[in-house]
Design an enzyme around this catalytic site. Structure first.
Site, mmCIF file in Angstrom:
data_model
loop_
_atom_site.group_PDB
_atom_site.id
_atom_site.type_symbol
_atom_site.label_atom_id
_atom_site.label_comp_id
_atom_site.label_asym_id
_atom_site.label_seq_id
_atom_site.Cartn_x
_atom_site.Cartn_y
_atom_site.Cartn_z
ATOM 1 N N THR A 65 49.021 97.661 -57.576
ATOM 2 C CA THR A 65 50.231 98.015 -56.816
ATOM 3 C C THR A 65 51.481 97.986 -57.699
ATOM 4 O OG1 THR A 65 49.189 96.968 -54.895
ATOM 5 C CG2 THR A 65 51.545 97.453 -54.730
ATOM 6 N N PHE A 103 59.497 93.967 -47.465
ATOM 7 C CA PHE A 103 59.763 95.273 -48.063
ATOM 8 C C PHE A 103 59.578 96.438 -47.084
ATOM 9 C CE2 PHE A 103 55.312 94.107 -49.126
ATOM 10 C CZ PHE A 103 54.635 95.172 -48.550
ATOM 11 N N ARG A 112 41.054 103.733 -55.692
ATOM 12 C CA ARG A 112 41.937 102.589 -55.973
ATOM 13 C C ARG A 112 41.862 102.205 -57.455
ATOM 14 N NH1 ARG A 112 44.541 100.453 -51.584
ATOM 15 N NH2 ARG A 112 44.839 98.427 -52.527
ATOM 16 N N TYR A 171 52.815 102.836 -41.855
ATOM 17 C CA TYR A 171 52.789 101.539 -42.554
ATOM 18 C C TYR A 171 53.021 100.364 -41.601
ATOM 19 C CZ TYR A 171 52.475 103.184 -47.413
ATOM 20 O OH TYR A 171 52.035 103.695 -48.621
ATOM 21 N N ASN A 224 55.715 103.551 -56.360
ATOM 22 C CA ASN A 224 54.517 103.467 -57.202
ATOM 23 C C ASN A 224 53.581 104.679 -57.074
ATOM 24 O OD1 ASN A 224 53.540 102.878 -54.713
ATOM 25 N ND2 ASN A 224 52.709 100.866 -55.224
ATOM 26 N N ARG A 249 49.285 104.578 -61.708
ATOM 27 C CA ARG A 249 50.493 103.751 -61.581
ATOM 28 C C ARG A 249 51.001 103.286 -62.945
ATOM 29 N NH1 ARG A 249 48.454 100.802 -56.030
ATOM 30 N NH2 ARG A 249 49.695 102.036 -54.569
ATOM 31 N N HIS A 306 49.475 106.324 -52.684
ATOM 32 C CA HIS A 306 48.853 105.431 -51.695
ATOM 33 C C HIS A 306 47.383 105.774 -51.609
ATOM 34 C CE1 HIS A 306 47.717 103.561 -47.881
ATOM 35 N NE2 HIS A 306 47.110 104.705 -47.621
ATOM 36 N N LYS A 310 53.341 110.008 -53.404
ATOM 37 C CA LYS A 310 54.592 109.516 -52.802
ATOM 38 C C LYS A 310 55.815 110.272 -53.339
ATOM 39 C CE LYS A 310 52.791 104.845 -51.886
ATOM 40 N NZ LYS A 310 53.018 103.382 -52.064
ATOM 41 N N GLU A 330 43.505 106.574 -41.164
ATOM 42 C CA GLU A 330 44.573 107.238 -41.918
ATOM 43 C C GLU A 330 44.299 108.747 -42.064
ATOM 44 O OE1 GLU A 330 45.921 103.284 -44.478
ATOM 45 O OE2 GLU A 330 45.172 105.041 -45.548
#
Ligand code: RTP
Ligand code: MG
Length: 140
Positions: free
Chosen positions: A93, A59, A87, A51, A114, A104, A117, A11, A128
């Site tokens: 998150t 948010f 993950r 998203y 964060n 993270r 993704h 990100k 995706e």
């Protein structure tokens, strides 16, 4: 264990701080192979579409603005149980809840900014990956 592919995004908060290499090292150390990767700057419309599942969350506006603020690195990671493995390496998150050694925990600035993704299930991973990559760009 099944070989899987998952979609990962580094990100804007992380690309801005030159953390792409350190984050990629974490993926590779966990046995994930980067089989496709490119740096792009999402438009607000593209970020909003990516998203869209979160469109009713409070948010959403902030998330879309953030994801379109600066370039991101989109990538396809491949490996045994790639979705869950990724993950795990990402961590929770909210970095305050993330385990030691996760991306993270080490790099995220906040629950919104964060750093990474990762797809959350096989069906979303397929969607995706197709959102960002054509079949020709995927070299196993
Ligand atoms: P991601 O989809 O980005 O991999 O993250 P995730 O599954 O861990 O989290 P998710 O619930 O899908 O949320 C997507 C992204 O929205 C931002 N967010 N901000 N301000 C907030 O309370 C909040 N909650 C979520 C984060 O950037 C999160 O990764
Ligand atoms: Mg998610």
């Amino acid at each position: 264990m099944a070989t899987e592919r998952t979609l990962s995004i580094i990100k804007p908060d992380a690309t801005r701080r030159n953390l792409t290499g350190k984050i990629n090292a974490k993926f590779e150390e966990a046995g994930l192979r980067i089989v496709a990767q490119k740096r792009i700057h999402l438009s607000p419309a593209q970020a909003g579409q990516f998203y869209i599942v979160h469109k009713d969350r409070p948010f959403y506006g902030e998330l879309v603005e953030f994801m379109a603020s600066e370039p991101v690195v989109v990538q396809v990671l491949e490996g045994d149980n790639a979705i869950a493995t990724n993950r795990e390496v990402m961590g929770a998150t909210n970095p305050a809840d993330a385990a030691a050694g996760t991306i993270r925990k080490e790099f995220a600035l906040s629950v919104g900014e964060n750093s990474v993704h990762g797809s959350d299930a096989p069906e979303t991973a397929r969607e995706e990956i197709a959102f960002f990559f054509s079949g020709l760009e995927l070299v196993g």
